[in-house]
Structure formats: structure tokens, C-alpha cells
Write a protein that holds these residues in place. Structure first.
Motif, mmCIF file in Angstrom:
data_model
loop_
_atom_site.group_PDB
_atom_site.id
_atom_site.type_symbol
_atom_site.label_atom_id
_atom_site.label_comp_id
_atom_site.label_asym_id
_atom_site.label_seq_id
_atom_site.Cartn_x
_atom_site.Cartn_y
_atom_site.Cartn_z
ATOM 1 N N LYS A 202 79.835 40.951 15.989
ATOM 2 C CA LYS A 202 78.869 42.018 16.263
ATOM 3 C C LYS A 202 77.429 41.529 16.051
ATOM 4 O O LYS A 202 76.484 42.286 16.206
ATOM 5 C CB LYS A 202 79.159 43.235 15.386
ATOM 6 C CG LYS A 202 80.489 43.900 15.752
ATOM 7 C CD LYS A 202 80.894 44.935 14.736
ATOM 8 C CE LYS A 202 82.246 45.536 14.991
ATOM 9 N NZ LYS A 202 83.296 44.607 15.370
ATOM 10 N N ASP A 203 77.285 40.259 15.689
ATOM 11 C CA ASP A 203 75.990 39.676 15.369
ATOM 12 C C ASP A 203 75.392 38.888 16.543
ATOM 13 O O ASP A 203 74.459 38.131 16.365
ATOM 14 C CB ASP A 203 76.139 38.759 14.139
ATOM 15 C CG ASP A 203 74.808 38.230 13.626
ATOM 16 O OD1 ASP A 203 73.795 38.943 13.752
ATOM 17 O OD2 ASP A 203 74.798 37.108 13.104
ATOM 18 N N VAL A 204 75.912 39.042 17.748
ATOM 19 C CA VAL A 204 75.400 38.298 18.897
ATOM 20 C C VAL A 204 73.995 38.806 19.209
ATOM 21 O O VAL A 204 73.804 39.967 19.569
ATOM 22 C CB VAL A 204 76.333 38.442 20.114
ATOM 23 C CG1 VAL A 204 75.763 37.707 21.315
ATOM 24 C CG2 VAL A 204 77.724 37.918 19.779
ATOM 25 N N SER A 205 73.003 37.910 19.047
ATOM 26 C CA SER A 205 71.610 38.356 19.140
ATOM 27 C C SER A 205 70.663 37.304 19.716
ATOM 28 O O SER A 205 69.447 37.425 19.569
ATOM 29 C CB SER A 205 71.112 38.776 17.752
ATOM 30 O OG SER A 205 71.246 37.692 16.843
ATOM 31 N N PRO B 240 84.883 33.291 26.109
ATOM 32 C CA PRO B 240 84.519 34.717 26.076
ATOM 33 C C PRO B 240 83.291 34.912 25.185
ATOM 34 O O PRO B 240 83.124 34.229 24.177
ATOM 35 C CB PRO B 240 85.757 35.388 25.478
ATOM 36 C CG PRO B 240 86.888 34.430 25.745
ATOM 37 C CD PRO B 240 86.269 33.067 25.661
ATOM 38 N N PHE B 241 82.445 35.848 25.550
ATOM 39 C CA PHE B 241 81.164 36.019 24.864
ATOM 40 C C PHE B 241 81.304 36.357 23.387
ATOM 41 O O PHE B 241 80.440 36.005 22.589
ATOM 42 C CB PHE B 241 80.306 37.073 25.560
ATOM 43 C CG PHE B 241 79.878 36.667 26.946
ATOM 44 C CD1 PHE B 241 79.118 35.531 27.149
ATOM 45 C CD2 PHE B 241 80.239 37.417 28.049
ATOM 46 C CE1 PHE B 241 78.725 35.146 28.421
ATOM 47 C CE2 PHE B 241 79.852 37.051 29.328
ATOM 48 C CZ PHE B 241 79.094 35.912 29.517
ATOM 49 N N GLU B 242 82.367 37.038 23.002
ATOM 50 C CA GLU B 242 82.508 37.413 21.584
ATOM 51 C C GLU B 242 82.952 36.237 20.717
ATOM 52 O O GLU B 242 82.922 36.321 19.490
ATOM 53 C CB GLU B 242 83.469 38.605 21.422
ATOM 54 C CG GLU B 242 84.927 38.271 21.574
ATOM 55 C CD GLU B 242 85.434 38.228 23.015
ATOM 56 O OE1 GLU B 242 86.652 38.104 23.198
ATOM 57 O OE2 GLU B 242 84.617 38.309 23.971
ATOM 58 N N GLN B 243 83.332 35.122 21.341
ATOM 59 C CA GLN B 243 83.735 33.925 20.607
ATOM 60 C C GLN B 243 82.547 32.972 20.468
ATOM 61 O O GLN B 243 81.561 33.066 21.197
ATOM 62 C CB GLN B 243 84.893 33.224 21.324
ATOM 63 C CG GLN B 243 86.138 34.074 21.475
ATOM 64 C CD GLN B 243 86.797 34.365 20.148
ATOM 65 O OE1 GLN B 243 86.755 33.574 19.222
ATOM 66 N NE2 GLN B 243 87.401 35.553 20.031
ATOM 67 N N ARG B 244 82.671 32.012 19.565
ATOM 68 C CA ARG B 244 81.602 31.037 19.316
ATOM 69 C C ARG B 244 81.854 29.785 20.163
ATOM 70 O O ARG B 244 82.795 29.028 19.914
ATOM 71 C CB ARG B 244 81.566 30.679 17.829
ATOM 72 C CG ARG B 244 80.546 29.619 17.477
ATOM 73 C CD ARG B 244 80.375 29.404 15.989
ATOM 74 N NE ARG B 244 81.642 29.233 15.298
ATOM 75 C CZ ARG B 244 81.792 29.305 13.988
ATOM 76 N NH1 ARG B 244 80.751 29.538 13.210
ATOM 77 N NH2 ARG B 244 82.966 29.129 13.441
ATOM 78 N N ALA B 245 80.999 29.580 21.158
ATOM 79 C CA ALA B 245 81.027 28.336 21.940
ATOM 80 C C ALA B 245 80.250 27.283 21.156
ATOM 81 O O ALA B 245 79.425 27.603 20.303
ATOM 82 C CB ALA B 245 80.394 28.551 23.308
ATOM 83 N N TYR C 27 75.107 43.178 24.809
ATOM 84 C CA TYR C 27 74.544 42.738 23.534
ATOM 85 C C TYR C 27 73.063 43.125 23.488
ATOM 86 O O TYR C 27 72.178 42.285 23.695
ATOM 87 C CB TYR C 27 74.738 41.228 23.354
ATOM 88 C CG TYR C 27 76.196 40.848 23.370
ATOM 89 C CD1 TYR C 27 76.990 41.031 22.237
ATOM 90 C CD2 TYR C 27 76.802 40.348 24.521
ATOM 91 C CE1 TYR C 27 78.352 40.724 22.251
ATOM 92 C CE2 TYR C 27 78.161 40.035 24.537
ATOM 93 C CZ TYR C 27 78.921 40.229 23.399
ATOM 94 O OH TYR C 27 80.257 39.925 23.420
ATOM 95 N N PRO C 28 72.757 44.400 23.214
ATOM 96 C CA PRO C 28 71.374 44.884 23.287
ATOM 97 C C PRO C 28 70.426 44.278 22.257
ATOM 98 O O PRO C 28 69.209 44.414 22.388
ATOM 99 C CB PRO C 28 71.522 46.397 23.084
ATOM 100 C CG PRO C 28 72.851 46.596 22.464
ATOM 101 C CD PRO C 28 73.719 45.457 22.908
ATOM 102 N N ARG C 29 70.938 43.573 21.271
ATOM 103 C CA ARG C 29 70.049 42.891 20.323
ATOM 104 C C ARG C 29 69.377 41.678 20.964
ATOM 105 O O ARG C 29 68.420 41.133 20.420
ATOM 106 C CB ARG C 29 70.830 42.476 19.076
ATOM 107 C CG ARG C 29 71.284 43.697 18.255
ATOM 108 C CD ARG C 29 72.034 43.319 17.012
ATOM 109 N NE ARG C 29 71.199 42.507 16.147
ATOM 110 C CZ ARG C 29 71.676 41.651 15.249
ATOM 111 N NH1 ARG C 29 72.980 41.510 15.080
ATOM 112 N NH2 ARG C 29 70.859 40.946 14.498
ATOM 113 N N ILE C 30 69.888 41.241 22.123
ATOM 114 C CA ILE C 30 69.245 40.142 22.849
ATOM 115 C C ILE C 30 68.128 40.747 23.688
ATOM 116 O O ILE C 30 68.368 41.329 24.730
ATOM 117 C CB ILE C 30 70.254 39.360 23.719
ATOM 118 C CG1 ILE C 30 71.342 38.734 22.856
ATOM 119 C CG2 ILE C 30 69.518 38.285 24.534
ATOM 120 C CD1 ILE C 30 72.445 38.042 23.641
#
Length: 182
Positions: A22-25, A85-90, A140-143
């Protein structure tokens, strides 16, 4: 699993779970070409899927065993391929810091443009990047606009991409509808 519907999905083995999905920013723009300065080859896909054959090109011997990925690659044609997938860490940012916070992979999405630092990117790439950015920022609205950076911004002195040929003004005009904060 958060995937972009307009992208071809090819899973990479080079990813893991984010400490907090939930911290994708942060959105990080990169460039890549394999072999260097050659376009339209299978090299990028092979690198991100761990299938790059070091005997296919002398440069591949230098990067043999490298375990990296990005969430998406935008090829010169505008085609988008998603690897993580975007919720995973690339694994795209490496040693990196943004606004005093390290480990950017933990909270960033990485987008690669097929290209080099010095050759202009294509109209199709800018169009696809704008549409992909819209999708990402909706999820991801924090971006916000102030949290879209180049690899060079989070790893100065170590990385130069997306390079001098990337037209930040053109790209930012495309995404100007994003709320600027920070």
C-alpha cells in the motif's frame, strides 16, 4: 494481481513482495537496449525473464547472471510488456534514494523505455507512457507529478537514464492533470 490490460504479460522470476504493497508512491523512468543501442531484439525480455544467453552477444557475457526486472517495458513501437505486477517489488532501482528515503524498489514502480540516453524516443513511446502513467496514477494516487523521476534522480552519479534525449517537458505536459504536491 494489478496488471495493465493494454500490456502483454510475461512473468519475470526477478521480483519479490514489497514490505508494504500500500506504500507505492514513486514512478521511476528508465531506458534500456540490449545489446546496447540495438532495438527490436529479444534481449530485454530475455534479461528480465532470466533467459539471456551469454553466448548470443559479447556484451551479454558482462551482464551474465544479472537478476533485474522492471514492471513494464515500452518498446520503440509503443507496445508495452509487463513483467511484474505493480503490487510486487520489481528489481529496477538498485542502490537508490528519493527525498532521503532509501530502497526505492520497496515503494516504486519501474518503467523501462527501449532506448538510449542520447537517441530520441518515439512518438508511440510517449503516447504509451502517458496512457500507462494515467493507469498507474489512478491505481496509486500517491504518485503525483513530483513523484515521477528518472533513474538518474534516485541514483545520481551511478545512473544516467532516461538520459538527455528524454523529453521531460513533453511527458509532463501529458500528465499535467496529475495533482502536483510534494
Amino acid at each position: 494481481m494489478v496488471l495493465y490490460n493494454e500490456a502483454k504479460y510475461t512473468p519475470s522470476p526477478h521480483y519479490d513482495a514489497r514490505p508494504d504493497d500500500k506504500d507505492v508512491s514513486l514512478l521511476v523512468i528508465h531506458n534500456i537496449s540490449l545489446p546496447p543501442s540495438q532495438f527490436g531484439t529479444p534481449g530485454i525480455r530475455q534479461l528480465f525473464t532470466g533467459t539471456l544467453n551469454p553466448d548470443d552477444h559479447p556484451f551479454y557475457k558482462e551482464i551474465d547472471g544479472l537478476r533485474v526486472s522492471a514492471h513494464c517495458v515500452i518498446y520503440r513501437t509503443g507496445e508495452i510488456e509487463q513483467f511484474v505486477p505493480f503490487e510486487q517489488r520489481a528489481w529496477h532501482a538498485g542502490v537508490s534514494t528519493f527525498q532521503g528515503r532509501s530502497r526505492c524498489n520497496d515503494y516504486a514502480i519501474g518503467i523501462e523505455l527501449e532506448g538510449t540516453d542520447t537517441l530520441p524516443f518515439t512518438e508511440a513511446q510517449y503516447k504509451a507512457l502517458g496512457e500507462l502513467t494515467d493507469f498507474i496514477t489512478q491505481h496509486y494516487p500517491r504518485i503525483t507529478l513530483g513523484r515521477i523521476v528518472g533513474h538518474n534522480d534516485i541514483a545520481p552519479g551511478r545512473k544516467t537514464d532516461p538520459g538527455v534525449a528524454f523529453d521531460w517537458a513533453r511527458y509532463r505536459m501529458r500528465v499535467i492533470g496529475l495533482k502536483y504536491s510534494d
